[in-house]
Enzyme design. Sequence first.
Site, PDB file in Angstrom:
ATOM      1  N   ARG A 177      -2.078  -2.720   0.668  1.00  0.00           N
ATOM      2  CA  ARG A 177      -0.881  -2.174   0.041  1.00  0.00           C
ATOM      3  C   ARG A 177       0.199  -2.041   1.103  1.00  0.00           C
ATOM      4  NH1 ARG A 177      -0.505   1.159   3.446  1.00  0.00           N
ATOM      5  NH2 ARG A 177       1.111   2.172   2.249  1.00  0.00           N
ATOM      6  N   GLY A 178       1.395  -1.583   0.677  1.00  0.00           N
ATOM      7  CA  GLY A 178       2.526  -1.589   1.599  1.00  0.00           C
ATOM      8  C   GLY A 178       3.277  -2.900   1.424  1.00  0.00           C
ATOM      9  N   ALA A 179       4.602  -2.791   1.310  1.00  0.00           N
ATOM     10  CA  ALA A 179       5.393  -3.956   0.894  1.00  0.00           C
ATOM     11  C   ALA A 179       5.164  -5.214   1.753  1.00  0.00           C
ATOM     12  CB  ALA A 179       6.869  -3.558   0.859  1.00  0.00           C
ATOM     13  N   ASP A 191      10.199  -0.222  -0.407  1.00  0.00           N
ATOM     14  CA  ASP A 191       9.641  -1.354  -1.132  1.00  0.00           C
ATOM     15  C   ASP A 191      10.717  -2.299  -1.661  1.00  0.00           C
ATOM     16  OD1 ASP A 191       7.718   1.060  -1.372  1.00  0.00           O
ATOM     17  OD2 ASP A 191       6.499  -0.744  -1.631  1.00  0.00           O
TER      18      ASP A 191
END
Length: 356
Positions: free
Chosen positions: A52-54, A241
């Site tokens: 996860r994480g942009a 994001d």
Amino acid sequence: MKIDGTPYRTIWPRPDETVEVIDQIALPHRFQTQVLRSAEECADAIKTMLVRGAPLIGATAAYGMALAMKVDPSSRAVVAAHDMLLATRPTAVNLRWALKRMSDVLARQTHGDRFSLAWVEAAKICDEDVEICRKIGEHGLKIFREIAAKKNGRLNVLTHCNAGWLACVDWGTALAPIYLAFNQGIDVHVWVDETRPRNQGASLTAYELGAHGVKHAIIADNAGGHYMQAGEVDVCIVGTDRVTRNGDVANKIGTYLKALAATDNNVPFYVALPSTTIDWTMEKGADIPIEERGTDEVLKISGRLNGDVVTVDIAAPGSPARNPGFDVTPARLVTGLITEAGVCEASEDGLRGLFA
Ligand code: MRU
């Protein structure tokens, strides 16, 4: 960054042409990795937030496209893999960016070895992300130095969610200047918002900072405003994001409230981002699709009990819930955007000044 002395990235290609990632669902209780063998497994890893994480979502999707080419290098398969991966998570625009870059590169090669081409391109995306984050760190460090100089060399930073190296390929966005400040001997301490409902702050940011030796304390999401009033926060820094053309910022739910509290207390509020997070096609934050996630994330909580990870209910049976994953912080509450090209005002003019 290092875990127990061993340097890691969050994602890396294996000699057998599969991809390995750090399992972010197991953290902080267990450090383990997982092998992704197909585009479908990459999509699943993004959907379930194993990764996860942009920026990391974008990097994983890029490898997903490459793995799809291993099975079927046809143009139809390029479109199918693109669409399947794009449908995994709606808010982080790096996903769309990475998929477009991969599709554009593949469109230029109508015959020949599309898999090799895609494999190399995905690796380039990862290497570039590392370099971009390092540069974000350097630009952010200048700001931190100036603030620390006014505070007798001490710096109290507040951050929300996880925008560290676990959210990227290495270094992180919001945490990159923190690591550089620490490495250069600045006395830095980080207030880590726990970041309900999934607790990325408590489980990932605190884990990262601890592994690197950076002083920090986990606080309940509601505590930041109090510490700002008490003069115990010198600067806030978060990741994002998606940033729209006018400088509005989508980030993990709760970011907006921190920006409001920071503005009320004259605490500078910075947002760190790679240019791949700018959505030039979107005018303002109100147009950003906000992911609505499952209510179990609100109604249950997981933790370690006698060595095992268990999940328990925290509400009365049948209580309804809602779970927006992100909110939008208006540009007017943002002190500055820290990018790989420098720092700018959160506005269209500011962004265009850096990225003509
Ligand atoms: O839902 P997540 O964990 O993917 O959300 C991550 C965040 O909101 C991060 O702060 C954001 O992606 C910036 S990451 C460098």
